[in-house]
Motif scaffolding. Sequence first.
Motif, PDB file in Angstrom:
ATOM      1  N   GLN A 143       0.831  -1.210   0.000  1.00 56.06           N
ATOM      2  CA  GLN A 143       0.000   0.000   0.000  1.00 56.06           C
ATOM      3  C   GLN A 143       0.866   1.260   0.000  1.00 56.06           C
ATOM      4  O   GLN A 143       0.584   2.217  -0.732  1.00 56.06           O
ATOM      5  CB  GLN A 143      -0.919  -0.015   1.236  1.00 56.06           C
ATOM      6  N   ASP A 147       0.629   3.902  -3.004  1.00 53.29           N
ATOM      7  CA  ASP A 147       0.233   5.297  -2.744  1.00 53.29           C
ATOM      8  C   ASP A 147       1.305   6.260  -3.279  1.00 53.29           C
ATOM      9  O   ASP A 147       0.985   7.311  -3.838  1.00 53.29           O
ATOM     10  CB  ASP A 147       0.018   5.526  -1.241  1.00 53.29           C
ATOM     11  N   TRP A 177      -6.340  -7.531  -1.752  1.00 53.87           N
ATOM     12  CA  TRP A 177      -5.735  -6.200  -1.601  1.00 53.87           C
ATOM     13  C   TRP A 177      -5.628  -5.518  -2.967  1.00 53.87           C
ATOM     14  O   TRP A 177      -5.943  -4.334  -3.114  1.00 53.87           O
ATOM     15  CB  TRP A 177      -4.339  -6.317  -0.955  1.00 53.87           C
ATOM     16  N   ASN A 181      -7.403  -1.937  -4.648  1.00 58.16           N
ATOM     17  CA  ASN A 181      -6.571  -0.852  -5.186  1.00 58.16           C
ATOM     18  C   ASN A 181      -6.546  -0.881  -6.710  1.00 58.16           C
ATOM     19  O   ASN A 181      -5.551  -0.516  -7.324  1.00 58.16           O
ATOM     20  CB  ASN A 181      -5.142  -0.994  -4.642  1.00 58.16           C
TER      21      ASN A 181
END
Length: 406
Positions: A143, A147, A177, A181
């Motif tokens: 993550q 990001d 996950w 995303n």
Amino acid sequence: MLEKRDYYRLPWSMNDNPIAWLEVTDICNIHCEGCYRQYMTGHKSLEQLKEEVLFFMKWRNPDNFSIAGGEPLIYPQILDLVAFIAQQGVKPVILTNGVALTPEFLHELKKAGLAGFTMHVDSHQGRPEWKNKNEKEHNELRQQIADMVAAEGGLFLIFNSTVYPDTFHEIPEVVRWGQANIDKVQGLVFITYRTATTEDNIATDTNDQEVDLSKLSYTRESFHEHFVTGPEVHDIIQKNFPEYEASGYLGGSVRHDSYKWLIGAMVGSKKQMYGSVGKKTMEFAQIGHHLQKGRYMAYMTSGKIGQKVFWMSHWDKTIRQARKIRRMDVLRHPGRLFDGIYVQSIGIIQAPDILPDGRADMCDSCPDITIYEGKFVNSCRLDEYRLFGGFVSMLEKEKKETEPEP
Ligand code: SF4
């Protein structure tokens, strides 16, 4: 049970392959279990790399360059190299563990012409701050990276991980996950771990001389677990995400029944997955790209595809099913009509298998071929060339010892 007729055999070959695998260094800043490369020569010169780029352009017809290593982000002239590849009109893609990546560096790489990353993250990499954390816990690291790359914008991002017997059951956690995303992550790749063992194998070079197998980084003393296969990875994903279906494959170089590469692309929004593209869409994408650009395709530069992905419904029953689920979803939640629609690829790679007769079942039309002394060599076995002058043959110890003297 997978049936090859249900999937499109990717049309890639030695001389017309979308991927050029360019190794810039054999130095790395971490040590992943299962890594195929060891430190022997260090960084290549920029001049040598430029020559290799031009060699690939002449003999490979690539759509992208996978800039690999070792760890390419520690290569001192990486920005110059990325710019040189971009000047050839193809996509530079960096395969990295991400340790050296910072927002500033990311910005410079994008300015140099980088198209995207394949980011290797898994729980067997010995990252100091992530020791004893499982795959699900590593989603936090994924993550952070996703990001950071999304904040820069304009770069695609694919995460790959090596699958070990003890992490196989965690694949759904990574897929879940990834789906959450889907606007930031364009693909996931699962590579099944393989190793030869000095306990069970004897290896000989091209002159039939025995070699010291322990010199290769991809051998270990013993391994008594079951090697995870590509179809098993496919099945665990499909069992947990029924909307997933592969659409393309590459078979083995020796066995007719191997699935060495399985490639699929899921279609969904940030709120729901609708299904996958089928073999017809995969064929259309490959042939269409080749007609338009003269090259096959390995990576999409953006996952945001919109409604046009459903145009193939007329020919492709898999995408037709996805469109049906999408329509039902919009009927139930009219506000979702304007939600972005994305595709996210899922690749499954089954690394070489040693066969009982000593040969290795490789990926037919290996996409990850690299250059060694003016020749194409499968990158996963390059160190056999560097150490022993060519591919070694492996035999099970018992067989070799009972072979009659000539
Ligand atoms: S044969 Fe090629 S594609 Fe397959 S694992 Fe080896 S390098 Fe990768």
